[in-house]
Design a protein around this motif. Structure first.
Motif, PDB file in Angstrom:
ATOM      1  N   TRP A  40      38.405  33.605  47.297  1.00 15.18           N
ATOM      2  CA  TRP A  40      37.155  33.309  46.801  1.00 15.18           C
ATOM      3  C   TRP A  40      36.667  34.639  46.154  1.00 15.18           C
ATOM      4  CZ3 TRP A  40      32.404  35.882  47.508  1.00 15.18           C
ATOM      5  CH2 TRP A  40      31.170  35.290  47.060  1.00 15.18           C
ATOM      6  N   GLN A  41      36.629  35.829  46.751  1.00 13.10           N
ATOM      7  CA  GLN A  41      36.478  37.116  45.912  1.00 13.10           C
ATOM      8  C   GLN A  41      37.082  37.180  44.870  1.00 13.10           C
ATOM      9  OE1 GLN A  41      37.225  39.875  49.050  1.00 13.10           O
ATOM     10  NE2 GLN A  41      35.065  40.667  48.972  1.00 13.10           N
ATOM     11  N   HIS A  44      35.650  34.893  42.026  1.00 12.29           N
ATOM     12  CA  HIS A  44      34.330  35.378  41.357  1.00 12.29           C
ATOM     13  C   HIS A  44      34.474  36.561  40.735  1.00 12.29           C
ATOM     14  CE1 HIS A  44      33.014  31.922  44.103  1.00 12.29           C
ATOM     15  NE2 HIS A  44      31.832  32.134  43.534  1.00 12.29           N
ATOM     16  N   CYS A  46      36.466  37.381  38.407  1.00 14.70           N
ATOM     17  CA  CYS A  46      36.704  36.842  36.998  1.00 14.70           C
ATOM     18  C   CYS A  46      35.660  35.775  36.638  1.00 14.70           C
ATOM     19  CB  CYS A  46      38.052  35.714  37.206  1.00 14.70           C
ATOM     20  SG  CYS A  46      39.552  36.849  37.654  1.00 14.70           S
ATOM     21  N   THR A  47      34.839  35.249  37.430  1.00 14.26           N
ATOM     22  CA  THR A  47      33.846  34.305  36.670  1.00 14.26           C
ATOM     23  C   THR A  47      32.581  34.912  36.979  1.00 14.26           C
ATOM     24  OG1 THR A  47      33.755  33.131  38.925  1.00 14.26           O
ATOM     25  CG2 THR A  47      35.323  32.403  37.120  1.00 14.26           C
ATOM     26  N   SER A  48      31.986  35.508  38.336  1.00 12.28           N
ATOM     27  CA  SER A  48      30.829  36.021  38.368  1.00 12.28           C
ATOM     28  C   SER A  48      30.786  37.291  39.460  1.00 12.28           C
ATOM     29  CB  SER A  48      29.871  34.749  39.253  1.00 12.28           C
ATOM     30  OG  SER A  48      28.560  35.206  39.373  1.00 12.28           O
ATOM     31  N   PRO A  49      30.979  38.356  38.849  1.00 10.53           N
ATOM     32  CA  PRO A  49      31.598  39.478  39.672  1.00 10.53           C
ATOM     33  C   PRO A  49      30.213  40.016  40.548  1.00 10.53           C
ATOM     34  CG  PRO A  49      31.395  40.073  37.481  1.00 10.53           C
ATOM     35  CD  PRO A  49      31.612  38.502  37.592  1.00 10.53           C
ATOM     36  N   LYS A  50      29.021  39.828  40.037  1.00 13.53           N
ATOM     37  CA  LYS A  50      27.761  40.042  40.460  1.00 13.53           C
ATOM     38  C   LYS A  50      27.564  39.623  42.061  1.00 13.53           C
ATOM     39  CE  LYS A  50      25.002  41.827  36.644  1.00 13.53           C
ATOM     40  NZ  LYS A  50      23.752  41.402  36.024  1.00 13.53           N
ATOM     41  N   VAL A  51      28.199  38.126  42.191  1.00 10.98           N
ATOM     42  CA  VAL A  51      28.072  37.449  43.400  1.00 10.98           C
ATOM     43  C   VAL A  51      28.868  38.346  44.398  1.00 10.98           C
ATOM     44  CG1 VAL A  51      28.965  35.443  44.546  1.00 10.98           C
ATOM     45  CG2 VAL A  51      27.851  35.377  42.355  1.00 10.98           C
ATOM     46  N   GLN A  54      27.008  41.066  45.497  1.00 12.70           N
ATOM     47  CA  GLN A  54      25.723  40.867  46.566  1.00 12.70           C
ATOM     48  C   GLN A  54      26.190  40.774  47.875  1.00 12.70           C
ATOM     49  OE1 GLN A  54      22.849  40.477  45.294  1.00 12.70           O
ATOM     50  NE2 GLN A  54      22.262  40.515  47.628  1.00 12.70           N
ATOM     51  N   TYR A 178      36.436  45.138  30.815  1.00  7.99           N
ATOM     52  CA  TYR A 178      36.063  44.326  31.985  1.00  7.99           C
ATOM     53  C   TYR A 178      36.297  45.410  33.244  1.00  7.99           C
ATOM     54  CZ  TYR A 178      34.846  40.023  34.443  1.00  7.99           C
ATOM     55  OH  TYR A 178      34.152  39.176  35.406  1.00  7.99           O
TER      56      TYR A 178
END
Length: 230
Positions: A40-41, A44, A46-51, A54, A178
């Protein structure tokens, strides 16, 4: 009477969980690793690193440490590196001994050794120059070295996906940029650091150097492939 900052700092140090002992012991205990959360990490990052970062805050609140206490991310990333490098070796028809040397070089030098150096440098810089001055009502905090290495691993994974899937000058610039962006997010999430935009500066340097690489005919694809298979 309220405790002083020094006494709170000592209390925090006593209550802080040990990092390396349990972490290293879990490396050889696959059944204790949270594989599903690790994937899951990775998705994310690659797609939404801020999540992901968080969730790092939640981890701090529940485990009283910023660093992961689960080595699954590093173990799986190393396996990915070994698999991808093995595929390159097989495609280029290299001998078993050369393949073993290449895999060892990629895992231990380009990932682990380089990561240890970069993490140590960032750990030193953040603790020495980027921490905010604590006031009397806030417990003094420091960046954990293992957290600095976690940030490197998080930043390395998308770069690995981009560079090992397809190499080119443009993708090289995107991957490196990135990497440093995720590096910035990793330290920006720590509330006791200041001036974390420092970690974005290498992106500007890469962008400035990219036209120069094109003009002089430097191709990262050819360089890295010739390094291992030349």
């Amino acid at each position: 009477m309220l405790p002083t900052t020094a006494s709170k700092g000592r209390g925090a140090a006593r209550s802080a969980p040990p990092l390396f002992g349990p972490y290293l012991r879990r490396i050889v205990k696959w059944q204790q690793m949270d594989i599903e959360y690790t994937f899951w990490q990775m998705v994310h990052l690659c797609t939404s690193p801020k999540v992901v970062y968080q969730h790092t805050k939640y981890h701090k609140q529940t485990k009283n440490q910023w660093a992961r206490d689960d080595p699954a991310f590093i173990v799986i990333l190393i396996l990915f590196l070994m698999f991808a490098t093995s595929a390159y070796c097989a495609a280029y028809g290299e001998s078993a001994s050369h393949a073993a040397l290449t895999i060892t070089s990629v895992v231990f030098f380009h990932f682990l050794f380089a990561g240890i150096v970069l993490a140590t440098l960032c750990w030193f810089l953040t603790n020495s120059y980027l921490r905010e001055e604590p006031n009397s009502h806030v417990v003094e905090q420091r960046v954990e070295w293992l957290y600095a290495f976690d940030v490197h691993c998080n930043s390395f994974f998308p770069a690995f996906v981009i560079l090992y899937a397809l190499l080119s000058n443009l993708l090289f610039v995107v991957a490196i940029s990135y990497y440093h962006y995720l590096n910035f997010l990793g330290y920006d999430v720590l509330p006791f650091l200041d001036r974390t935009t420092f970690f974005l500066y290498p992106i500007g340097l890469v962008i400035i150097l990219s036209p120069l690489m094109i003009l002089i005919g430097f191709n990262p694809t050819r360089y890295f492939l010739s390094l291992y298979f030349g």
